[in-house]
Design a protein around this motif. Structure first.
Motif, PDB file in Angstrom:
ATOM      1  N   VAL A 169      44.416  31.213  43.127  1.00  0.00           N
ATOM      2  CA  VAL A 169      43.068  31.665  42.796  1.00  0.00           C
ATOM      3  C   VAL A 169      43.138  33.132  42.374  1.00  0.00           C
ATOM      4  CG1 VAL A 169      40.730  32.048  43.661  1.00  0.00           C
ATOM      5  CG2 VAL A 169      42.031  30.034  44.410  1.00  0.00           C
ATOM      6  N   GLY A 170      42.756  33.412  41.143  1.00  0.00           N
ATOM      7  CA  GLY A 170      42.716  34.782  40.655  1.00  0.00           C
ATOM      8  C   GLY A 170      41.318  35.356  40.747  1.00  0.00           C
ATOM      9  N   THR A 171      41.082  36.410  40.017  1.00  0.00           N
ATOM     10  CA  THR A 171      39.711  36.915  39.907  1.00  0.00           C
ATOM     11  C   THR A 171      38.894  35.907  39.089  1.00  0.00           C
ATOM     12  OG1 THR A 171      40.173  38.106  37.855  1.00  0.00           O
ATOM     13  CG2 THR A 171      40.561  39.285  39.925  1.00  0.00           C
ATOM     14  N   ASP A 172      37.582  36.035  39.130  1.00  0.00           N
ATOM     15  CA  ASP A 172      36.740  35.123  38.350  1.00  0.00           C
ATOM     16  C   ASP A 172      37.073  35.223  36.862  1.00  0.00           C
ATOM     17  OD1 ASP A 172      35.412  34.082  40.521  1.00  0.00           O
ATOM     18  OD2 ASP A 172      33.749  35.507  40.421  1.00  0.00           O
ATOM     19  N   GLU A 173      37.390  36.431  36.404  1.00  0.00           N
ATOM     20  CA  GLU A 173      37.732  36.616  34.994  1.00  0.00           C
ATOM     21  C   GLU A 173      39.029  35.901  34.647  1.00  0.00           C
ATOM     22  OE1 GLU A 173      34.968  39.619  36.380  1.00  0.00           O
ATOM     23  OE2 GLU A 173      36.949  39.021  37.128  1.00  0.00           O
ATOM     24  N   GLN A 174      40.035  36.029  35.516  1.00  0.00           N
ATOM     25  CA  GLN A 174      41.304  35.344  35.277  1.00  0.00           C
ATOM     26  C   GLN A 174      41.135  33.832  35.323  1.00  0.00           C
ATOM     27  OE1 GLN A 174      43.489  37.208  38.481  1.00  0.00           O
ATOM     28  NE2 GLN A 174      44.550  38.602  37.079  1.00  0.00           N
ATOM     29  N   ASN A 175      40.375  33.364  36.286  1.00  0.00           N
ATOM     30  CA  ASN A 175      40.149  31.922  36.404  1.00  0.00           C
ATOM     31  C   ASN A 175      39.429  31.370  35.179  1.00  0.00           C
ATOM     32  OD1 ASN A 175      41.282  32.124  38.963  1.00  0.00           O
ATOM     33  ND2 ASN A 175      39.296  32.223  39.998  1.00  0.00           N
ATOM     34  N   GLN A 176      38.484  32.125  34.632  1.00  0.00           N
ATOM     35  CA  GLN A 176      37.748  31.671  33.454  1.00  0.00           C
ATOM     36  C   GLN A 176      38.666  31.577  32.237  1.00  0.00           C
ATOM     37  OE1 GLN A 176      34.701  30.455  33.410  1.00  0.00           O
ATOM     38  NE2 GLN A 176      34.994  29.958  31.238  1.00  0.00           N
ATOM     39  N   ILE A 177      39.575  32.535  32.103  1.00  0.00           N
ATOM     40  CA  ILE A 177      40.539  32.473  30.991  1.00  0.00           C
ATOM     41  C   ILE A 177      41.421  31.231  31.135  1.00  0.00           C
ATOM     42  CG2 ILE A 177      42.552  33.613  29.965  1.00  0.00           C
ATOM     43  CD1 ILE A 177      41.230  36.285  30.707  1.00  0.00           C
ATOM     44  N   LEU A 178      41.828  30.929  32.363  1.00  0.00           N
ATOM     45  CA  LEU A 178      42.624  29.722  32.611  1.00  0.00           C
ATOM     46  C   LEU A 178      41.857  28.478  32.188  1.00  0.00           C
ATOM     47  CD1 LEU A 178      44.977  28.099  33.971  1.00  0.00           C
ATOM     48  CD2 LEU A 178      43.629  28.234  36.089  1.00  0.00           C
ATOM     49  N   ILE A 179      40.602  28.379  32.611  1.00  0.00           N
ATOM     50  CA  ILE A 179      39.794  27.197  32.285  1.00  0.00           C
ATOM     51  C   ILE A 179      39.642  27.061  30.768  1.00  0.00           C
ATOM     52  CG2 ILE A 179      37.494  26.188  32.442  1.00  0.00           C
ATOM     53  CD1 ILE A 179      39.178  25.863  34.988  1.00  0.00           C
TER      54      ILE A 179
END
Length: 349
Positions: free
Chosen positions: A332-342
């Motif tokens: 689990v990264g930051t919300d920004e990192q997670n959004q880039i992953l998605i």
């Protein structure tokens, strides 16, 4: 070519850590379960104001400053605490003290594969008990294996599940050897097995500052157990296994519970959102009490996705092991990192 090594070393496969790009590399790193947030400002202040005298002298071999901090925070007597160079060091100390040929090492699988590596190094016979599909702790099988050491990671990696403390209690009551409860991810979990060390003299609970405290690079861990059990572990640990800097920084970090808890809550909120987003893409997930998710792509093409993400600057963890070939472990990264992953996963679908 002539081998210079023990037969057990020649025969073993060493542990392969997750990829570590150089600091500053333009990579979204979601593969080794580091905390995405910085360490406590109190810990950073200690590092910045360090007196060089701490570098000149040997450190306290028992890391008593850090033991006192742990004692204050967890309300555990100092002599019930042993400190180590990361929790991996303590796993190795337990292995050296308790396991050898004729004394088995037992653990449920899949789990942290370093347990196997350490057993092979000793060498000691190791027995791997398969978890059922629902990850219910196989108590009967673990007891029947009769290990000198039984490891249970709770929460577990790579599954992310936590073993109910009552199940660990049932196991501890029936084992003749040592039960090691590896709580590397406990800061993200709902409960801890810590009460068991007061109930059973054969239980040690092991923790690390790598995950909840954002100090993976510091290499600092500790164990809590009855002093009678710790007495044998102190005999085999390295004389100065904890450096002075780690002791001072770690003490400041663990005392700053408010900051740690704030970061943990952010990670847990991001974990919940990431889980929803992955499910919407068709991924199968397992409930997690850690800072990562075990995710099965809808097509089962985990290795293909891992390689495609890597080419695009996103690292996740892929294990080519039985039962895991079709799954990814995603930190689990930051919300920004997670959004880039998605967004990247959407582009790859």
């Amino acid at each position: 070519m002539t081998s210079y090594f023990r037969p057990s070393v020649d025969a073993m496969v060493g542990y392969v850590p997750g990829e570590q790009p150089k600091p500053g590399t333009n990579i979204i790193k979601l593969n080794t379960n580091e905390n995405p947030y910085p360490p406590s400002p109190d810990a950073i202040a200690v590092l910045r104001n360090l007196d060089s005298e701490w570098l000149r002298r040997y450190p306290d071999s028992y890391a008593n400053d850090f033991r006192k901090a742990v004692s204050e925070v967890l309300e555990i007597p100092v002599d019930w605490i042993i400190v180590s160079n990361g929790s991996d060091d303590l796993l190795n100390i337990v292995m050296r003290a308790c396991a050898e040929l004729g004394r088995k090492v037992v653990y449920p699988m899949p789990t942290y594969v370093l347990y196997r590596t350490l057993a092979q190094m000793q060498p000691a016979e190791y027995v791997e008990i398969p978890y059922p599909d629902d990850y219910h702790l196989p108590i009967e099988e673990l007891v029947a294996a009769n290990g000198a050491v039984t490891f249970v990671a709770s929460p577990n990696s790579p599954s992310g599940h936590a073993v109910p403390v009552d199940h660990l209690r049932q196991l501890a009551a029936r084992l003749s050897g040592v039960l090691v409860v590896d709580e590397a991810y406990v800061d993200f979990a709902d409960e801890t097995a810590l009460p068991l060390v007061k109930e059973f003299e054969n239980v040690i609970v092991i923790r690390t500052l790598s995950k909840g405290y954002s100090l993976a690079g510091l290499r600092l861990g500790f164990g809590i157990a009855n002093p009678q059990l710790l007495s044998g572990l102190f005999k085999v640990k390295d004389s100065y296994n904890i450096d002075a800097i780690a002791c001072l920084v770690g003490a400041a970090a663990i005392r700053d519970q408010a900051y740690k808890n704030e970061c943990v809550q952010k990670v847990k909120a991001s974990r919940a959102k990431l889980a929803v987003d992955l499910k919407q893409l068709g991924f199968k997930l397992w409930d997690s009490q850690t800072n990562f998710l075990l995710a099965q792509p809808p097509k089962g093409n985990a290795e293909e996705i891992y390689l495609a993400l890597k080419e695009r600057g996103i690292l996740v963890r892929y294990f080519k092991h039985p039962g895991l070939e079709d799954k990814l472990r995603i930190t689990v990264g930051t919300d920004e990192q997670n959004q880039i992953l998605i967004e990247m996963l959407i582009n790859l679908s």
